[in-house]
Design an enzyme around this catalytic site. Sequence first.
Site, PDB file in Angstrom:
ATOM      1  N   HIS A 159       6.363  31.336  32.573  1.00  0.00           N
ATOM      2  CA  HIS A 159       6.849  30.713  31.335  1.00  0.00           C
ATOM      3  C   HIS A 159       7.881  29.620  31.555  1.00  0.00           C
ATOM      4  CE1 HIS A 159       5.098  33.511  28.258  1.00  0.00           C
ATOM      5  NE2 HIS A 159       4.866  34.174  29.372  1.00  0.00           N
ATOM      6  N   ASP A 367      13.256  22.972  30.645  1.00  0.00           N
ATOM      7  CA  ASP A 367      12.759  24.118  29.869  1.00  0.00           C
ATOM      8  C   ASP A 367      11.255  24.258  30.096  1.00  0.00           C
ATOM      9  OD1 ASP A 367      12.874  26.224  28.060  1.00  0.00           O
ATOM     10  OD2 ASP A 367      14.020  25.085  26.589  1.00  0.00           O
TER      11      ASP A 367
END
Length: 472
Positions: A159, A367
């Site tokens: 992720h 991110d």
Amino acid sequence: MARLVVVSNRVPVPSAKGGTAAAGGLAVALEAALKSRGGLWFGWSGKTSGDREIEWLEIRDHGNVTYAVADLNRRDVDEYYTGFANRALWPLCHYRLDLTDFSRKDMAGYFRVNRSFARLLAPLLRPDDLIWVHDYHLIPLAAELRHMGVKNRIGFFHHIPWPPADVLSTLPVHDTIMRGLAAYDLVGFQTDYDVENFAGCMIREGFGKSLGHGWFESYGHKFQVGNFAIGIDTQTFVAMAEEGMKNSIVKRTCDSLRNCDLVIGVDRLDYSKGIGQRIEAFSRFCEMSPSAKGQVTFLQITPKSRSEVPEYAQMQRDIAELTGRVNGSLGDVDWTPIRYVNKTLGRGALAGLYRIAKAGLVTPLRDGMNLVAKEYVAAQDPTDPGVLVLSRFAGAAREMDGALIVNPYDVEATANAIGRAISMPVEARRERYNSMMPKLLEHDVAAWCRDFLDVLSANEEFEPEAGLRALN
Ligand SMILES: O=P(O)(O)OC[C@H]1O[C@H](O[C@H]2O[C@H](CO)[C@@H](O)[C@H](O)[C@H]2O)[C@H](O)[C@@H](O)[C@@H]1O
Ligand SMILES: O=c1ccn([C@@H]2O[C@H](COP(=O)(O)OP(=O)(O)O)[C@@H](O)[C@H]2O)c(=O)[nH]1
């Protein structure tokens, strides 16, 4: 259809009242994905229980999902989660070598907990289960399951960003980590950049070779690699935002704002999110635009996260101090420029707050994806949408071309983007919104789940053409 077995570090078991408070993108996305297909969700309960070894599971059914969770003891949490996952792998994958702490004890704890999880999971598995493991906490899990004779198809989704070879190779056990990934049948990343970095690590560091079309061979095993950008439950979010004004938190916010424009940021309190640079940029924007004084308020919702990690505890102090300094120097008796809230809000409240905000600031320094960026756009009123200001270093920037893309390290440029967002004419705002919304509806969390599982279940053997079809 094969049963789906999802494995993740954090498993938000629904409470007796039916709700969970998940302030992390992974839990939010997997909840949505499992809701539609059903299956088994295995992992850590999030609870720390004394000194007991991991040896028992709590199993609970809720709707079509069976939750199987284990408590961890204090030493396991310290070494596996706080230590290796959050002080070595997390900063490393976010390019923060200055914050990494490579302790041998933590590394041993990380591999030990993965072995214990494999031991607990193996007896629950059926021969045709499809196993989907999530995130950096659990990279060695497939290798451990293989040692125990598990033959099922096993996929892994990472992720967070995957770093370039020069960054990865600073990790003392990077070879074991790469070997761990090579034990899966499919390894998924958020973006094409992460896939490129992974291929670079594999090939340049000599761990394996590319067979073309997303196939790799490493340590005698052939496996696939691809990018599968995670999505949100877009339609549900749109509906929640439409109902948002009925939410009491949203009503209270509107009343307190009077005629001020709202700018919003929503992030876990994490150094990867660029919250300090964002506050500096908002402060700079206020200084540059005299008309903003008393007219614009920045609301930063920031649940505390991983406070037991020293770098996070330090950051909590730094951001609180910075916010106080900016409010003290720019604020007035009737205007607080920055409202800084360390609370986890429910998704209904968030959806409503996004909708009333003229600009959403999503400016991480790095991110994996950032679901807040997607939620902010999905929550907008199509006739009068707000503008997303988005860091080029968020995975979401690879898809969301209607945002104002910024370099969050460039405070001046981010300040200018805030000004542009707030004063943008409605036609331009609608055009930007309309360029993003169809993609958010099409590539939602269900599509992410389906795309990954289709590839995982399809190709049992090395078949380059099938790989090409599946991954393009
Ligand atoms: O479980 P925590 O340690 O409290 O942290 C919360 C989660 O943070 C990370 O989320 C990532 O996954 C999101 C969904 O794919 C993505 O949008 C975001 O960019 C990532 O940072 C972490 O990867 C999860 O494991 C944590 O549960
Ligand atoms: O007070 C909060 C703050 C955040 N979130 C949710 O937490 C997720 C954060 O995911 P993101 O991918 O942006 O970042 P992560 O925290 O996973 O790194 C989003 O779905 C937010 O809506 C929430 O429910 N309440």
